[in-house]
Design a protein around this motif. Structure first.
Motif, short mmCIF file in Angstrom:
data_model
loop_
_atom_site.label_atom_id
_atom_site.label_comp_id
_atom_site.label_asym_id
_atom_site.label_seq_id
_atom_site.Cartn_x
_atom_site.Cartn_y
_atom_site.Cartn_z
N THR A 57 -45.97 -15.72 4.73
CA THR A 57 -45.31 -17.02 4.68
C THR A 57 -44.65 -17.31 6.03
OG1 THR A 57 -44.97 -16.78 2.31
CG2 THR A 57 -43.66 -18.45 3.41
N GLY A 58 -44.19 -16.28 6.71
CA GLY A 58 -43.64 -16.46 8.06
C GLY A 58 -44.67 -17.05 9.00
N ARG A 59 -45.91 -16.60 8.88
CA ARG A 59 -46.99 -17.15 9.71
C ARG A 59 -47.25 -18.61 9.33
NH1 ARG A 59 -49.46 -18.17 14.22
NH2 ARG A 59 -51.70 -18.32 14.07
N VAL A 60 -47.18 -18.92 8.04
CA VAL A 60 -47.32 -20.32 7.60
C VAL A 60 -46.25 -21.16 8.28
CG1 VAL A 60 -47.17 -21.90 5.64
CG2 VAL A 60 -48.43 -19.74 5.40
N ALA A 61 -45.02 -20.63 8.34
CA ALA A 61 -43.93 -21.34 9.01
C ALA A 61 -44.27 -21.55 10.49
CB ALA A 61 -42.63 -20.57 8.85
N GLU A 62 -44.80 -20.53 11.15
CA GLU A 62 -45.19 -20.66 12.56
C GLU A 62 -46.28 -21.70 12.75
OE1 GLU A 62 -46.49 -16.89 14.10
OE2 GLU A 62 -44.63 -15.88 13.50
N LEU A 63 -47.29 -21.67 11.89
CA LEU A 63 -48.41 -22.60 12.01
C LEU A 63 -47.98 -24.05 11.84
CD1 LEU A 63 -51.12 -20.70 9.93
CD2 LEU A 63 -51.19 -21.14 12.39
N THR A 64 -47.02 -24.26 10.95
CA THR A 64 -46.62 -25.62 10.60
C THR A 64 -45.37 -26.11 11.31
OG1 THR A 64 -45.36 -24.80 8.72
CG2 THR A 64 -47.66 -25.46 8.30
N GLY A 65 -44.61 -25.18 11.89
CA GLY A 65 -43.35 -25.56 12.51
C GLY A 65 -42.24 -25.76 11.49
N LEU A 66 -42.47 -25.34 10.26
CA LEU A 66 -41.46 -25.47 9.21
C LEU A 66 -40.54 -24.27 9.19
CD1 LEU A 66 -43.79 -26.67 6.29
CD2 LEU A 66 -42.21 -28.09 7.62
N THR A 67 -39.41 -24.42 8.54
CA THR A 67 -38.54 -23.26 8.30
C THR A 67 -39.24 -22.37 7.29
OG1 THR A 67 -37.39 -24.29 6.43
CG2 THR A 67 -36.46 -24.67 8.66
N THR A 68 -38.81 -21.12 7.18
CA THR A 68 -39.45 -20.22 6.21
C THR A 68 -39.23 -20.71 4.78
OG1 THR A 68 -37.53 -18.76 6.32
CG2 THR A 68 -39.43 -18.17 7.68
N GLY A 69 -38.06 -21.29 4.51
CA GLY A 69 -37.81 -21.83 3.17
C GLY A 69 -38.75 -22.97 2.83
N SER A 70 -38.94 -23.89 3.78
CA SER A 70 -39.87 -25.00 3.55
C SER A 70 -41.31 -24.50 3.44
CB SER A 70 -39.77 -26.02 4.69
OG SER A 70 -38.51 -26.64 4.67
N ALA A 71 -41.65 -23.49 4.25
CA ALA A 71 -43.00 -22.91 4.18
C ALA A 71 -43.23 -22.26 2.82
CB ALA A 71 -43.21 -21.91 5.32
#
Length: 157
Positions: A57-71
């Motif tokens: 999910t951390g990588r999802v946050a990186e890919l999208t620019g979202l916070t980890t909570g939003s990811a």
């Protein structure tokens, strides 16, 4: 190229870039609406389909620019929609990975292709040098946009 011509072209590039971004955003919204997804979820799914392996999910946050909570909430929505599953990392059982569901990704690809049409005719009249300029521009734009997302998320500007 004279300064006048360059200036005029840069002005035109500014205008057409704004139209391009708006057209893409509106197209993205229309496709997301058709699939019953949020536009950000649609683009996350697009990015996940480009990854070679399941991601955290951390990588999802990186890919999208979202916070980890939003990811995490984004992954929850994609999971409920059947596009991804969470699975334990085989090497480190403490880690949870987000994996795309192949059948749903194939369906996603077919739907996007059907809705987006075939873009290849747009490039038929371009030679290799022109295509290379477009590819270089798009790579630079992706990098620049990523930097701007980070800057904005950090509260700068």
């Amino acid at each position: 190229m004279s300064g006048n011509v360059r200036s005029r072209l840069l002005d035109e590039l500014s205008t057409v870039s704004r139209r391009y971004v708006a057209a893409f955003a509106l197209f993205n919204q229309a496709v997301a609406d058709r699939l019953g997804l949020h536009p950000t979820d649609l683009q996350c799914l697009n990015l996940l389909s480009l990854e070679r392996e399941p991601v955290t999910t951390g990588r999802v946050a990186e890919l999208t620019g979202l916070t980890t909570g939003s990811a995490t909430r984004l992954v929850d929505r994609l999971e409920r929609a059947g596009y991804v599953v969470r699975q334990r990392d085989a090497v480190d059982r403490r880690r949870v990975l987000v994996a795309t569901v192949p059948e749903r990704i194939a369906e996603f690809g077919r739907t996007c292709e059907r809705l987006g049409g075939d873009w290849s005719p747009l490039f038929e009249d371009l030679d290799e040098a022109e295509l290379a300029v477009i590819v270089r521009h798009m790579r630079r734009t992706v990098e620049f946009s990523g930097e701007q997302v980070v800057r904005l998320r950090e509260g700068q500007g």
